[in-house]
Design an enzyme around this catalytic site. Structure first.
Site, PDB file in Angstrom:
ATOM      1  N   LEU A 125      -9.331   5.285  -9.052  1.00  0.00           N
ATOM      2  CA  LEU A 125      -9.644   4.876  -7.684  1.00  0.00           C
ATOM      3  C   LEU A 125      -8.439   5.081  -6.756  1.00  0.00           C
ATOM      4  CD1 LEU A 125     -11.370   3.500  -5.496  1.00  0.00           C
ATOM      5  CD2 LEU A 125     -10.635   1.279  -6.404  1.00  0.00           C
ATOM      6  N   SER A 132      -6.333  -0.320  -1.415  1.00  0.00           N
ATOM      7  CA  SER A 132      -7.456  -1.199  -1.092  1.00  0.00           C
ATOM      8  C   SER A 132      -8.353  -0.583  -0.022  1.00  0.00           C
ATOM      9  CB  SER A 132      -6.919  -2.551  -0.624  1.00  0.00           C
ATOM     10  OG  SER A 132      -6.271  -3.179  -1.716  1.00  0.00           O
ATOM     11  N   ILE A 157      -2.906   4.650 -12.399  1.00  0.00           N
ATOM     12  CA  ILE A 157      -4.129   4.447 -13.181  1.00  0.00           C
ATOM     13  C   ILE A 157      -3.787   3.866 -14.559  1.00  0.00           C
ATOM     14  CG2 ILE A 157      -6.235   5.508 -14.103  1.00  0.00           C
ATOM     15  CD1 ILE A 157      -5.866   5.508 -10.949  1.00  0.00           C
ATOM     16  N   GLY A 242     -13.641  -6.812 -12.262  1.00  0.00           N
ATOM     17  CA  GLY A 242     -12.287  -6.644 -12.798  1.00  0.00           C
ATOM     18  C   GLY A 242     -11.410  -7.850 -12.531  1.00  0.00           C
ATOM     19  N   ARG A 268      15.041 -29.146 -26.743  1.00  0.00           N
ATOM     20  CA  ARG A 268      16.366 -29.021 -26.131  1.00  0.00           C
ATOM     21  C   ARG A 268      16.920 -30.402 -25.763  1.00  0.00           C
ATOM     22  NH1 ARG A 268      20.877 -25.825 -25.171  1.00  0.00           N
ATOM     23  NH2 ARG A 268      21.696 -26.222 -23.090  1.00  0.00           N
ATOM     24  N   LEU A 338      14.085 -23.149 -19.363  1.00  0.00           N
ATOM     25  CA  LEU A 338      14.910 -22.642 -20.460  1.00  0.00           C
ATOM     26  C   LEU A 338      16.344 -22.341 -20.020  1.00  0.00           C
ATOM     27  CD1 LEU A 338      12.040 -22.205 -21.842  1.00  0.00           C
ATOM     28  CD2 LEU A 338      13.182 -20.387 -23.113  1.00  0.00           C
ATOM     29  N   GLY A 340      19.655 -20.646 -19.038  1.00  0.00           N
ATOM     30  CA  GLY A 340      20.258 -19.365 -19.400  1.00  0.00           C
ATOM     31  C   GLY A 340      19.487 -18.641 -20.482  1.00  0.00           C
ATOM     32  N   GLU A 363      -5.587  -4.479  -8.828  1.00  0.00           N
ATOM     33  CA  GLU A 363      -7.000  -4.802  -8.614  1.00  0.00           C
ATOM     34  C   GLU A 363      -7.159  -5.727  -7.398  1.00  0.00           C
ATOM     35  OE1 GLU A 363      -9.452  -5.251 -12.086  1.00  0.00           O
ATOM     36  OE2 GLU A 363      -7.970  -4.239 -13.329  1.00  0.00           O
ATOM     37  N   SER A 366      -2.731 -10.299  -3.724  1.00  0.00           N
ATOM     38  CA  SER A 366      -3.093 -11.669  -3.329  1.00  0.00           C
ATOM     39  C   SER A 366      -3.510 -11.708  -1.863  1.00  0.00           C
ATOM     40  CB  SER A 366      -1.918 -12.607  -3.576  1.00  0.00           C
ATOM     41  OG  SER A 366      -1.738 -12.761  -4.970  1.00  0.00           O
TER      42      SER A 366
END
Lengths: 379, 259, 320
Positions: A125, A132, A157, A242, A268, A338, A340, A363, A366
């Protein structure tokens, strides 16, 4: 309103989770690092029926619901978003348009080949000047006797480098704008076809993102998919479906980040106690978990509406928007939790972060999702 | 061939174990799976059918949720399922379970050629039902089997034993308890999952089997469960390699006295 | 009444678990006032009775028969059940070895009695026996009682102390009909080498994914040989095909309780800890300072195992 899994959905979850943990997870890091298309797993997924989840059994699909499909994509993407998108594209972007718009002969051949996993599909597409804005396509298909002659270039694609078949959207009459657009099925072992540039990407590095080059590519007349001039509808309908796949992929990434960050926070120890006991960490995990659950409900509702044959475009856009932003946020904050370690490749959080970003883009970005939602809300 | 696979639904091996106020282990919120060793049994049963023809019957003792485990096995490729479900079997010991299974397999489901089980369940880790069932049914048994071949009404099994393995030969019918390595367990395919919904799953009570609650009264009773004493993190040895190694050896020798 | 220990011998030598079971039987017999008896089954094994006497048995019953040369569950279970019928013991003990794991439940079914498998402790108090058996691979411990008159239990190897003591030590022959075995043993392959068997080893050296590949186990083997240890493996290393499943320690592998467990390149997943958490002393060697193994290790060494293990082997050799 019931929020319980059916037997079928529960088994789907159990099977997909087991497969993803045992087969997909062990190679996910290598797939990303080496840009390695996970061919062996894609083959296994075909054998298990994961490449044509909601394709009817008579076309060698699994005949399952779109909710089952969403569950499966999430579980696979929880371990490897690259594998998730390969699966999503084949199911949503290649199988679905043929399932909806194809002739019986096209379904018997192309749909069955892709749903069974014997062949891999892609959707042609996007073009350099038409993402779009699908009405502005430059790729042309001209009827010459019993054949369509295709010329043009498609970019970005997914599956383009490995695909056997392409559902191609091209202009058959430039004067007609989006009414001059038609869809085709192209077998890619055609002398008029070649793969151009392969993109080197931030994330989903195990799936190919290719340029498709068509130079006097001749295909049989009967490979027109749907009616002439109705290709724009094929494209839009396909993209709506999709988005359920990509929303599910994003859910998988989000859950991966949340689960890994949660496990780490419990282990941790800083200042004499696990960091999970610190409110700063707790609030992050609480918010992320809430967003994840909300996105999942939206996604499954869109899938449900699709199963019921009801309009689901707005809901799919909402699901993708919410899930993609949740994935990005979860990966960002997961790394933060997490510290470092999250920034190093010793932990998969940085991979989730790179993979999450694309879900806000492909697809439909946003911004396009918001446009679709706003159009629906304001009409 | 009539091939039977006996399974048990167990906690996911990742489950965190919580002991409730009644001293019993809580199953609240625990993900349930088919006992991993029993999956090898079901897989071998299906492979045996694929090679020799016949049907695979998968059986279990359990509650409502055990139907999910049976459906999973049906989705893998078993043909039908039997669930023995009875209030009197809640918390049953290995003896009671083997009595119920033996009754089923010697009457209603008689005529089997081979029975597969897992070598043990990962929950109680008792490893009793295979041997007890073989005895009750007066069958030859091969335990902890890592390789199996069937020919001319005979089974040849490679069994893991402490420090090695042995090869056993026996006439069918026989009972085989499966160990990891016997096969690679398949995933149920999606069409398999769809078909499983329509395969027969029969639920039988003790009275359907001709047993009473007294017949299966447990001899082994769990008085109370407890959590094991938690291990504490010990010393972290740091420094240059030679230094750390010297420290470690000294500690193992003088403090722990284990070398 | 009595407590009976079913002795385990292979190729004419008694296994260590038998001495553990006898020592436990003696302790329980003293508490309950029972006599301690041993049942010795096999072919050409009568001479082993003397060795059993060292652990305080009052009587050794010997079933020495050419038909019992190779162990088979059904034939041995028949002999055991016949002995139980004659003796009517309160308790019969076995090792939770491959022998006892198979034989005890078969015999228990024949006798129709309760059996507690894989006990880590047995006590006699208030007129009854109380059995401790880990469930969920050690994530919890169950306390069990067994309705008599006969009870059976298998004992986890390496957990019960061996204590020598005096006993009457009479040796008697037990005669019974021996049914034809339903299975034929056509071959036995024992692992070569001098390393002890995993479940009865005093020291175990295990390796995991952190070894980086199958060749990493050469290092583990060298360390094991320096310590006289058995070699174990994490599930990850088995799944990767670096080690056979027989070496796997954990919830879906073997449960071990050596005096010393050295885990190298093992992160310490909950399933692995379930298999070795009852080890007396645990050493963890891992380059990842956050690895879960350090939460249970008595001695944690953070660093490159490829440097640490060779240095450790050198140091151990110096000591010898």
């Amino acid at each position: 309103m019931e929020f319980v899994y059916s037997d079928e959905e529960r088994m789907m979850l159990q099977m997909a989770r087991g497969f993803a943990e045992k087969e997909v997870k062990p190679i996910a890091k290598e797939v990303d690092k080496e840009h390695k298309f996970p061919a062996a797993n894609v083959k296994k997924m075909g054998e298990l029926g994961l490449m044509g989840v909601s394709v009817p059994v008579e076309y060698e699909g699994s005949g399952m619901s779109n909710i089952c499909y969403a569950i499966a994509i999430e579980e696979i993407s929880r371990q490897c978003a690259s594998t998730g998108v390969i699966m999503s594209v084949n199911n949503s972007l290649a199988c679905d348009p043929i399932k909806i718009f194809g002739t019986e002969a096209q379904k018997k051949k192309y749909l069955a080949d892709m749903a069974s996993g014997r062949k891999l599909g892609c959707l042609g597409l996007t073009e350099p000047n038409a993402g779009s804005d699908a009405a502005n396509l430059q790729t042309t298909a001209v009827l010459d006797g019993d054949e369509w002659v295709i010329n043009g270039r498609k970019i970005f694609i997914t599956n383009g480098n490995e695909a056997d078949y392409c559902v191609l959207i091209a202009s058959t009459d430039k004067t007609q704008g989006h009414r001059g657009i038609s869809a085709f099925i192209v077998e890619l072992d055609n002398p008029g076809f070649s793969v151009g540039t392969l993109e080197d990407k931030l994330g989903i590095r195990g799936s190919s993102t290719a340029e498709l080059v068509f130079e006097d590519c001749r295909i049989p007349k009967e490979n027109l998919l749907g009616e002439i001039g109705k290709g724009f509808k094929v494209a839009l309908t396909t993209l709506d479906g999709g988005r359920i796949g990509i929303a599910s992929q994003a859910l998988g990434i989000a859950r991966a980040a949340i689960e890994d960050a949660t496990a780490y926070a419990k282990e941790r120890v800083q200042f004499g106690k696990p960091i999970a006991q610190l409110q700063a960490i707790q609030w992050m995990l609480a918010d992320l978990s809430t967003h994840y659950e909300a996105a999942r409900l939206l996604t499954h509702r869109a899938a449900y509406l699709k199963d019921q044959g009801q309009p689901f475009g707005k809901e799919a856009a909402m699901a993708k928007l919410m899930a993609a932003e949740t994935a990005m946020k979860a990966a960002t904050q997961g790394i933060q939790i997490l510290g470092g370690y999250g920034y190093t490749t010793d932990y998969p959080l940085e991979r989730y972060f790179r993979d999450a970003k694309i879900t806000e883009i492909y697809e439909g970005t946003s911004e396009v999702m918001r446009l679709v939602i706003a159009t629906n809300v304001l009409k | 061939m009539k091939i039977v696979a006996c399974i048990k639904q167990t906690f996911d091996t990742e489950a965190k174990i919580v002991v409730g106020g009644n001293g019993q282990i809580s199953d609240e919120g625990v993900n349930l799976i088919v006992n991993p060793y029993d999956e090898f049994a079901v897989e071998e049963a299906i492979r045996t059918k694929e090679k020799n023809g016949g049907e695979v019957v998968v059986v279990t003792v359990g509650g409502d949720k055990a139907q999910e485990a049976l459906r999973y096995c049906l989705a893998m490729g078993a043909d039908r399922a039997v669930l023995i479900q009875d209030a009197a079997m809640v918390g049953a010991d290995s003896r009671a379970v083997s009595i119920a299974l033996a009754k089923l397999l010697s009457e209603k489901e008689a005529g089997y050629d081979i029975i597969f089980t897992g070598k043990e369940a990962v929950d109680d880790g008792a490893a009793q039902v295979p041997s007890r069932l073989a005895e009750k049914l007066d069958l030859a048994q091969a335990n902890v089997v890592t390789a199996l071949s069937l020919a001319d009404g005979k089974a040849t099994a490679t069994c893991e034993i402490d420090g090695g393995s042995e090869i056993l030969e026996m006439a069918l019918p026989a009972l085989i308890s499966a160990q990891k390595g016997l096969n690679e367990v398949r995933y149920p395919s999606l069409p398999g999952i769809m078909k499983a919904k329509r395969k027969p799953l029969e639920v039988l009570s003790l009275s359907d089997l001709g047993l009473s609650a007294d017949d299966v009264a447990s001899k082994v009773v769990l008085a109370a469960a407890e959590l094991p004493p938690a291990r504490k993190a010990g010393q972290r040895l740091t420094g240059e390699v030679d230094e750390v190694v010297a420290k470690l050896v000294k500690l193992l020798k003088e403090e722990a006295k284990v070398i | 009444m009595s407590i009976v220990v079913c002795a385990e011998q292979r190729d004419g030598s008694l296994r260590k678990i038998t001495f553990e079971a006898l020592s436990t039987g003696k302790r329980l017999a003293e508490a309950s006032g029972e006599t301690l008896k041993a049942l010795l089954i096999g072919n050409g094994i009568a001479g082993l009775a003397d060795e059993l006497k060292k652990y305080g048995v009052d009587e050794v019953a010997v079933v020495d028969n050419a038909a019992l040369g190779a162990y088979t569950a059904d034939a041995y279970a028949a002999v055991l059940a016949a002995y139980v019928a004659q003796e009517n013991p309160a308790l019969v003990l076995f090792g939770h070895s491959s022998f006892g794991k198979e034989l005890a439940p078969r015999a228990a079914a024949k006798v129709d009695c309760g059996l507690v498998s894989d006990c880590i402790d047995i006590n006699f108090a208030d007129g009854d026996y109380l059995f401790k058996h880990p469930v969920y691979a050690g994530k919890a411990i169950g306390n069990y009682k067994v309705a008599g008159p006969v009870r059976m239990a298998t004992l986890r190897p390496n957990v019960f102390p061996i204590v020598e003591s005096a006993g009457a030590g009479a040796v008697v022959n037990f005669a019974t009909d021996i049914p034809a075995a339903k299975v034929t043993v056509t071959g036995t392959m024992m692992a070569s080498g001098d390393r002890p068997e995993l479940t009865e080893a005093d020291i175990i050296c295990s390796g995991g994914r952190g070894l980086g590949g199958p060749e990493g186990f050469k290092l583990i083997e060298a360390l094991a040989d320096a310590l006289g240890a058995a070699v174990g493996s994490s599930r990850a290393a088995v799944d990767a095909g670096w080690r056979e499943h027989a070496a796997q320690v954990g919830q879906t592998g073997k449960v071990v309780s050596p005096n010393l467990y050295v885990a190298s390149g093992i992160s310490g997943a909950i399933q692995h800890l379930a298999g070795m958490g009852s080890s007396k002393v645990i050493v963890g060697i891992n380059k990842d300072g956050e690895a879960n193994i350090f939460n249970v290790a008595d001695y944690g060494v953070e660093g490159d195992l490829n440097k640490i293990i060779p240095a450790l082997i050198e140091k151990l050799k110096e000591l010898q």
